[in-house]
Design a protein around this motif. Structure first.
Motif, PDB file in Angstrom:
ATOM      1  N   ASN A   1       0.720  -3.528  -5.207  1.00  0.00           N
ATOM      2  CA  ASN A   1      -0.216  -4.441  -4.550  1.00  0.00           C
ATOM      3  C   ASN A   1      -0.252  -4.290  -3.043  1.00  0.00           C
ATOM      4  N   GLY A   2       0.768  -3.688  -2.453  1.00  0.00           N
ATOM      5  CA  GLY A   2       0.804  -3.515  -1.007  1.00  0.00           C
ATOM      6  C   GLY A   2       2.194  -3.745  -0.459  1.00  0.00           C
ATOM      7  N   LEU A   3       2.243  -4.144   0.802  1.00  0.00           N
ATOM      8  CA  LEU A   3       3.494  -4.423   1.494  1.00  0.00           C
ATOM      9  C   LEU A   3       3.842  -5.888   1.282  1.00  0.00           C
ATOM     10  N   ALA A   4       4.991  -6.140   0.667  1.00  0.00           N
ATOM     11  CA  ALA A   4       5.445  -7.511   0.436  1.00  0.00           C
ATOM     12  C   ALA A   4       6.476  -7.861   1.507  1.00  0.00           C
ATOM     13  N   ILE A   5       6.249  -8.959   2.188  1.00  0.00           N
ATOM     14  CA  ILE A   5       7.177  -9.494   3.179  1.00  0.00           C
ATOM     15  C   ILE A   5       7.539 -10.890   2.704  1.00  0.00           C
TER      16      ILE A   5
END
Length: 104
Positions: A70-74
């Protein structure tokens, strides 16, 4: 969000809703810490300001990161953000005056 690396230092920056922000970051294998987040000081409507405050608060409390489909998780104990890649759009500035040419 953009992350830059220069001379051993990492910086992150981006759009927070109403204002832009920037921050030095500490980046390790699975850890991330946003340090001394600074923002511009424009005042916008309440919805945009509330969104901005929630976003900046999530960054301040973040302590881990990862990549998934899904992308970059922070993430941190207070919130999780998933940032998806976007397409930058360039809009050249247009001059209000017509270009002057030489007549030979």
């Amino acid at each position: 969000m953009t992350v830059t690396h220069k001379g051993g230092d990492y910086r992150a920056a981006g759009q927070a809703g109403c204002n832009t922000w920037t921050s030095p970051i500490v980046l390790r294998t699975r850890e991330i810490y946003f340090v001394d987040i600074a923002t511009t000081k424009k005042v916008c409507g309440k919805p945009a300001m509330d969104t901005q405050e929630a976003f900046i608060s999530a960054l301040r409390k973040a302590d881990r990161w990862g990549l998934d489909r899904n992308g970059l998780a922070i993430a941190g104990d207070a919130a999780s953000l998933v940032l998806k890649p976007g397409v930058a759009q360039f809009k050249p500035e247009r001059s209000s005056k017509p270009a002057k040419g030489r007549v030979h």
